[in-house]
Design a protein around this motif. Structure first.
Motif, PDB file in Angstrom:
ATOM      1  N   CYS A 189       8.194  -0.664   6.568  1.00  0.00           N
ATOM      2  CA  CYS A 189       7.822  -1.367   5.699  1.00  0.00           C
ATOM      3  C   CYS A 189       6.934  -2.084   6.658  1.00  0.00           C
ATOM      4  N   HIS A 190       5.722  -2.624   5.441  1.00  0.00           N
ATOM      5  CA  HIS A 190       4.514  -3.391   5.809  1.00  0.00           C
ATOM      6  C   HIS A 190       4.978  -4.954   5.837  1.00  0.00           C
ATOM      7  N   SER A 191       6.129  -5.007   5.297  1.00  0.00           N
ATOM      8  CA  SER A 191       6.943  -6.072   5.357  1.00  0.00           C
ATOM      9  C   SER A 191       7.830  -6.274   6.881  1.00  0.00           C
ATOM     10  N   ASP A 192       8.498  -5.212   7.842  1.00  0.00           N
ATOM     11  CA  ASP A 192       8.302  -6.388   8.852  1.00  0.00           C
ATOM     12  C   ASP A 192       7.403  -6.295   9.549  1.00  0.00           C
ATOM     13  N   LEU A 193       6.137  -5.938   9.093  1.00  0.00           N
ATOM     14  CA  LEU A 193       5.058  -6.528   9.910  1.00  0.00           C
ATOM     15  C   LEU A 193       5.112  -7.490   9.726  1.00  0.00           C
ATOM     16  N   HIS A 194       5.027  -7.844   8.718  1.00  0.00           N
ATOM     17  CA  HIS A 194       3.975  -9.479   8.036  1.00  0.00           C
ATOM     18  C   HIS A 194       5.406 -10.723   8.738  1.00  0.00           C
ATOM     19  N   THR A 195       6.561  -9.831   8.742  1.00  0.00           N
ATOM     20  CA  THR A 195       7.488 -10.982   9.045  1.00  0.00           C
ATOM     21  C   THR A 195       7.248 -11.212  10.026  1.00  0.00           C
ATOM     22  N   GLY A 209      -3.361   1.758  -3.916  1.00  0.00           N
ATOM     23  CA  GLY A 209      -2.986   1.980  -2.893  1.00  0.00           C
ATOM     24  C   GLY A 209      -2.096   3.082  -2.349  1.00  0.00           C
ATOM     25  N   LEU A 210      -2.480   3.796  -1.511  1.00  0.00           N
ATOM     26  CA  LEU A 210      -1.231   5.263  -1.494  1.00  0.00           C
ATOM     27  C   LEU A 210      -1.360   4.115   0.214  1.00  0.00           C
ATOM     28  N   GLY A 211       0.011   3.963   0.088  1.00  0.00           N
ATOM     29  CA  GLY A 211       0.786   3.454   1.406  1.00  0.00           C
ATOM     30  C   GLY A 211       2.634   3.893   1.273  1.00  0.00           C
ATOM     31  N   GLY A 212       3.501   3.578   1.691  1.00  0.00           N
ATOM     32  CA  GLY A 212       4.758   3.675   1.764  1.00  0.00           C
ATOM     33  C   GLY A 212       5.235   3.848   0.522  1.00  0.00           C
ATOM     34  N   LEU A 213       4.824   2.255  -0.090  1.00  0.00           N
ATOM     35  CA  LEU A 213       4.949   1.546  -1.509  1.00  0.00           C
ATOM     36  C   LEU A 213       5.001   2.731  -2.406  1.00  0.00           C
ATOM     37  N   GLY A 214       2.861   2.835  -2.283  1.00  0.00           N
ATOM     38  CA  GLY A 214       1.780   3.842  -3.368  1.00  0.00           C
ATOM     39  C   GLY A 214       2.544   4.874  -3.264  1.00  0.00           C
ATOM     40  N   PHE A 263      -5.585   4.467  -7.928  1.00  0.00           N
ATOM     41  CA  PHE A 263      -6.391   3.871  -7.317  1.00  0.00           C
ATOM     42  C   PHE A 263      -6.401   3.581  -5.754  1.00  0.00           C
ATOM     43  N   SER A 264      -7.684   4.342  -5.288  1.00  0.00           N
ATOM     44  CA  SER A 264      -7.438   4.333  -3.480  1.00  0.00           C
ATOM     45  C   SER A 264      -8.841   4.238  -2.830  1.00  0.00           C
ATOM     46  N   ARG A 265      -8.562   2.982  -2.358  1.00  0.00           N
ATOM     47  CA  ARG A 265     -10.288   2.802  -1.315  1.00  0.00           C
ATOM     48  C   ARG A 265     -10.610   3.481  -0.506  1.00  0.00           C
ATOM     49  N   THR A 266      -9.011   4.781  -0.316  1.00  0.00           N
ATOM     50  CA  THR A 266      -9.432   5.815   1.066  1.00  0.00           C
ATOM     51  C   THR A 266     -10.046   7.177   0.474  1.00  0.00           C
ATOM     52  N   PRO A 267     -10.993   7.623   0.098  1.00  0.00           N
ATOM     53  CA  PRO A 267     -11.268   8.972  -1.128  1.00  0.00           C
ATOM     54  C   PRO A 267     -10.789   9.865   0.494  1.00  0.00           C
ATOM     55  N   ASP A 268     -10.821   9.886   2.136  1.00  0.00           N
ATOM     56  CA  ASP A 268      -9.758  11.412   2.365  1.00  0.00           C
ATOM     57  C   ASP A 268      -8.462  11.420   1.639  1.00  0.00           C
ATOM     58  N   LYS A 269      -8.069  10.277   1.106  1.00  0.00           N
ATOM     59  CA  LYS A 269      -6.546  10.455   0.505  1.00  0.00           C
ATOM     60  C   LYS A 269      -6.419  11.366  -0.211  1.00  0.00           C
ATOM     61  N   MET A 270      -7.648  11.629  -1.064  1.00  0.00           N
ATOM     62  CA  MET A 270      -7.519  12.244  -2.557  1.00  0.00           C
ATOM     63  C   MET A 270      -6.675  13.652  -2.779  1.00  0.00           C
ATOM     64  N   ILE A 272       2.054  -6.679  -9.571  1.00  0.00           N
ATOM     65  CA  ILE A 272       1.928  -7.580  -8.702  1.00  0.00           C
ATOM     66  C   ILE A 272       2.756  -6.968  -7.530  1.00  0.00           C
ATOM     67  N   VAL A 273       3.223  -6.251  -6.817  1.00  0.00           N
ATOM     68  CA  VAL A 273       4.813  -5.698  -5.680  1.00  0.00           C
ATOM     69  C   VAL A 273       4.110  -5.961  -4.496  1.00  0.00           C
ATOM     70  N   GLY A 274       2.858  -5.806  -3.752  1.00  0.00           N
ATOM     71  CA  GLY A 274       2.217  -5.954  -2.716  1.00  0.00           C
ATOM     72  C   GLY A 274       1.916  -7.050  -2.256  1.00  0.00           C
ATOM     73  N   LEU A 316      10.208  -7.581  -7.387  1.00  0.00           N
ATOM     74  CA  LEU A 316      11.044  -7.503  -6.066  1.00  0.00           C
ATOM     75  C   LEU A 316      12.053  -6.271  -5.862  1.00  0.00           C
ATOM     76  N   ILE A 317      11.578  -6.129  -4.903  1.00  0.00           N
ATOM     77  CA  ILE A 317      13.307  -4.933  -4.840  1.00  0.00           C
ATOM     78  C   ILE A 317      13.320  -4.252  -6.532  1.00  0.00           C
ATOM     79  N   GLY A 318      14.725  -4.536  -5.856  1.00  0.00           N
ATOM     80  CA  GLY A 318      15.442  -4.011  -7.086  1.00  0.00           C
ATOM     81  C   GLY A 318      17.421  -4.676  -6.309  1.00  0.00           C
ATOM     82  N   TYR A 360       3.057   8.860   5.199  1.00  0.00           N
ATOM     83  CA  TYR A 360       2.799   7.729   4.604  1.00  0.00           C
ATOM     84  C   TYR A 360       4.286   6.863   4.560  1.00  0.00           C
ATOM     85  N   ARG A 361       5.140   7.078   5.096  1.00  0.00           N
ATOM     86  CA  ARG A 361       5.769   6.001   5.932  1.00  0.00           C
ATOM     87  C   ARG A 361       6.372   6.590   7.385  1.00  0.00           C
ATOM     88  N   PHE A 362       6.566   6.020   8.333  1.00  0.00           N
ATOM     89  CA  PHE A 362       6.422   5.596   9.886  1.00  0.00           C
ATOM     90  C   PHE A 362       8.223   5.428   9.569  1.00  0.00           C
TER      91      PHE A 362
HETATM   92  P1  NAP Z   1       1.430  -0.232   4.132  1.00  0.00           P
HETATM   93  O1  NAP Z   1       2.037   0.919   3.433  1.00  0.00           O
HETATM   94  O2  NAP Z   1       0.735  -0.396   4.821  1.00  0.00           O
HETATM   95  O3  NAP Z   1       0.308   0.404   2.339  1.00  0.00           O
HETATM   96  C1  NAP Z   1      -0.662  -0.693   1.148  1.00  0.00           C
HETATM   97  C2  NAP Z   1      -1.472   0.278   0.869  1.00  0.00           C
HETATM   98  O4  NAP Z   1      -2.327  -0.746   0.565  1.00  0.00           O
HETATM   99  C3  NAP Z   1      -2.609   0.613   1.792  1.00  0.00           C
HETATM  100  O5  NAP Z   1      -2.154   2.165   2.070  1.00  0.00           O
HETATM  101  C4  NAP Z   1      -4.178   0.930   1.326  1.00  0.00           C
HETATM  102  O6  NAP Z   1      -4.360   2.174   0.583  1.00  0.00           O
HETATM  103  C5  NAP Z   1      -4.138  -0.422   0.347  1.00  0.00           C
HETATM  104  N1  NAP Z   1      -4.867  -1.120   1.455  1.00  0.00           N
HETATM  105  C6  NAP Z   1      -4.471  -2.184   2.226  1.00  0.00           C
HETATM  106  N2  NAP Z   1      -5.090  -3.279   2.487  1.00  0.00           N
HETATM  107  C7  NAP Z   1      -5.447  -3.140   2.035  1.00  0.00           C
HETATM  108  C8  NAP Z   1      -6.906  -4.074   1.534  1.00  0.00           C
HETATM  109  N3  NAP Z   1      -7.396  -5.643   2.088  1.00  0.00           N
HETATM  110  N4  NAP Z   1      -7.258  -4.598   0.682  1.00  0.00           N
HETATM  111  C9  NAP Z   1      -7.461  -2.760  -1.227  1.00  0.00           C
HETATM  112  N5  NAP Z   1      -6.138  -1.451  -0.463  1.00  0.00           N
HETATM  113  C10 NAP Z   1      -6.002  -1.900   0.824  1.00  0.00           C
HETATM  114  O7  NAP Z   1       1.994  -0.894   2.724  1.00  0.00           O
HETATM  115  P2  NAP Z   1       3.406  -0.910   2.263  1.00  0.00           P
HETATM  116  O8  NAP Z   1       4.666  -1.298   3.538  1.00  0.00           O
HETATM  117  O9  NAP Z   1       3.498   0.332   0.650  1.00  0.00           O
HETATM  118  O10 NAP Z   1       3.439  -2.314   1.873  1.00  0.00           O
HETATM  119  C11 NAP Z   1       2.439  -3.003   0.782  1.00  0.00           C
HETATM  120  C12 NAP Z   1       2.968  -3.996   0.138  1.00  0.00           C
HETATM  121  O11 NAP Z   1       4.410  -4.414  -0.335  1.00  0.00           O
HETATM  122  C13 NAP Z   1       3.109  -4.758   1.486  1.00  0.00           C
HETATM  123  O12 NAP Z   1       2.584  -6.346   1.590  1.00  0.00           O
HETATM  124  C14 NAP Z   1       4.553  -5.501   1.295  1.00  0.00           C
HETATM  125  O13 NAP Z   1       5.271  -6.873   2.160  1.00  0.00           O
HETATM  126  C15 NAP Z   1       5.083  -5.513   0.651  1.00  0.00           C
HETATM  127  N6  NAP Z   1       6.669  -5.385   0.023  1.00  0.00           N
HETATM  128  C16 NAP Z   1       6.782  -5.844  -1.129  1.00  0.00           C
HETATM  129  C17 NAP Z   1       8.158  -5.513  -1.695  1.00  0.00           C
HETATM  130  C18 NAP Z   1       8.410  -6.104  -2.792  1.00  0.00           C
HETATM  131  O14 NAP Z   1       9.428  -6.373  -3.163  1.00  0.00           O
HETATM  132  N7  NAP Z   1       7.686  -6.870  -3.839  1.00  0.00           N
HETATM  133  C19 NAP Z   1       9.288  -4.663  -1.754  1.00  0.00           C
HETATM  134  C20 NAP Z   1       8.484  -4.213   0.004  1.00  0.00           C
HETATM  135  C21 NAP Z   1       7.299  -3.995   0.230  1.00  0.00           C
HETATM  136  P3  NAP Z   1      -5.492   2.894   0.170  1.00  0.00           P
HETATM  137  O15 NAP Z   1      -6.252   3.702   1.518  1.00  0.00           O
HETATM  138  O16 NAP Z   1      -4.650   3.828  -0.788  1.00  0.00           O
HETATM  139  O17 NAP Z   1      -6.599   1.372  -0.603  1.00  0.00           O
END
Ligand code: NAP
Ligand code: ZN
Length: 351
Positions: free
Chosen positions: A43-49, A185-190, A207-214, A269-271, A296-298, A341-343
């Motif tokens: 999860c991106h939270s792993d990296l943030h931590t 955002g099209l990543g793990g959560l998206g 909504f994505s910034r990355t056209p090649d994810k369309m 907002i969850v990100g 926050l999560i669930g 979309y997720r490792f």
């Molecule tokens: P991820 O897989 O890295 O995906 C994030 C997506 O956001 C990217 O694929 C990209 O999508 C877009 N993005 C990245 N940087 C950006 C920027 N600077 N501006 C605009 N768009 C950007 O991350 P994830 O694992 O899904 O996690 C997303 C966030 O949720 C993290 O901050 C994580 O800590 C947080 N999180 C929150 C909770 C909660 O309970 N609220 C739980 C888990 C994770 P595009 O290429 O499509 O633009």
């Protein structure tokens, strides 16, 4: 408190790579389940931590909160699973169990402080909690999830965080067949938000910034993709959405998304965790009774509900399986939004 040592992968500092280390797990108590970890999502939270983006990381830190494994031991009071069953652990491993939130299955909002699967305070050992980048974990049975038998286990792992974090707002805001939902955002959560919202019958836009994810987004089930950096494209969806789930991990301007909400619409907002810039205009909020919310999560019951729903509707994550030794490279790719979309770590690689 008796404990035992297991192998793990973690980091000693915000600027240090993750490497192999040993950590302690508590001996199995009456209500505890020991799980041999087979897969752990990244999860991106792993990296943030690991990198202390939020402050508050205590080192050594062992991330990982999308855990799937096999039950290897159970305490005398355990009824939920038996040895040999597959089981899951998500972002929570403890909470007080007594406050109003806990009593209403909202352990993630425990007023006495919930315990995160990593970097939480382990009330038994008195240390920090260590996550799923490890051989085994010992968890109170209340926080262990049952895994649907019909799904690919590696691809189920991300449901434990990416799945529930997007499911919870979809359910809270009552998404169903008549809803118009957007995902930022099209990543793990998206990508999980798209699949789950579609599963609930909604019309879904990415909504994505990355056209090649369309192309991928459409294959994942999205009905439309809007390139968020294209102002005209953004205008084409003015006033459209009932609910937007914003998964962007870093500071960004949310004003353009507010314009795409319908009257009474909500952006959740969850990100990003922190203060928003540029300033958020209240004008469209007031003129359109729109809301900006967070989630926050669930809770555990809701996580089980989501897993059961995924079992019934055959929903899993799109994954790229890696070895634990590839984790530092995976983080770099995550920073470039290059995750499709997720490792998921095959934890057999730690042996
Ligand atoms: P991820 O897989 O890295 O995906 C994030 C997506 O956001 C990217 O694929 C990209 O999508 C877009 N993005 C990245 N940087 C950006 C920027 N600077 N501006 C605009 N768009 C950007 O991350 P994830 O694992 O899904 O996690 C997303 C966030 O949720 C993290 O901050 C994580 O800590 C947080 N999180 C929150 C909770 C909660 O309970 N609220 C739980 C888990 C994770 P595009 O290429 O499509 O633009
Ligand atoms: Zn997570």
């Amino acid at each position: 408190m008796n404990k035992f040592e297991v192998k793990a992968f973690g980091t000693q500092a915000a600027d240090a790579p993750l490497k192999q280390m040993n950590i302690n797990r508590r001996e199995v108590l009456a209500e505890d389940i020991e799980i041999e970890i087979m897969y752990c999502g990244v999860c991106h939270s792993d990296l943030h931590t690991a990198r202390n983006d939020w402050g508050g990381t205590v080192y050594p830190a062992v991330p990982g909160h999308e855990i799937i494994g096999k039950v290897t031991r159970v305490g005398s009071g355990v009824t939920k699973v038996k040895v040999g069953d597959f089981a899951g652990v998500g972002c929570l491993v403890d909470s007080c169990g007594e406050c109003e939130s806990c009593k209403h299955d909202l352990e993630q909002y425990c007023s006495n402080g919930w315990t995160g699967t990593y970097n939480g305070k382990d009330k038994h050992l008195g240390t920090r909690t260590y996550g799923g980048y490890s051989e085994k974990i010992v968890v109170d049975e209340h926080f262990v999830l049952k895994v649907p038998a019909n799904l690919n286990l590696a691809a189920v792992a991300p449901l434990l965080c990416a799945g529930i974090t997007t499911w919870s707002p979809l359910r809270h805001w009552g998404v169903g067949a008549n809803s118009k939902v957007a995902v930022v955002g099209l990543g793990g959560l998206g990508h999980m938000a798209i699949k789950l919202a579609k599963g609930l019958g909604a019309e879904v836009t990415l909504f994505s910034r990355t056209p090649d994810k369309m192309k991928d987004a459409l294959e994942l089930g999205a009905d439309a993709v809007v390139i968020s950096t294209d102002a005209d494209h953004m205008k084409s969806v003015t006033g459209k959405f009932d609910l937007i789930i914003d998964t962007v991990p870093y500071i960004h301007d949310i004003n353009p998304y507010i314009s795409t909400l319908n009257v009474s619409g909500t952006i959740v907002i969850v990100g990003f965790l922190g203060g928003l810039e540029p300033l958020l205009s209240t004008v469209p909020l007031i003129l359109g009774r729109k809301s900006v919310a967070g989630s926050l999560i669930g809770g555990i019951a809701e996580t089980q509900e989501m897993l059961d729903f995924c079992g019934k509707h055959n929903i899993v994550s799109e994954i790229e399986v890696i070895k634990i030794q590839e984790i530092n490279e995976a983080y770099e790719r995550m920073l470039k939004s290059d995750v499709r979309y997720r490792f998921v770590i095959d934890m057999a690689s730690l042996k």
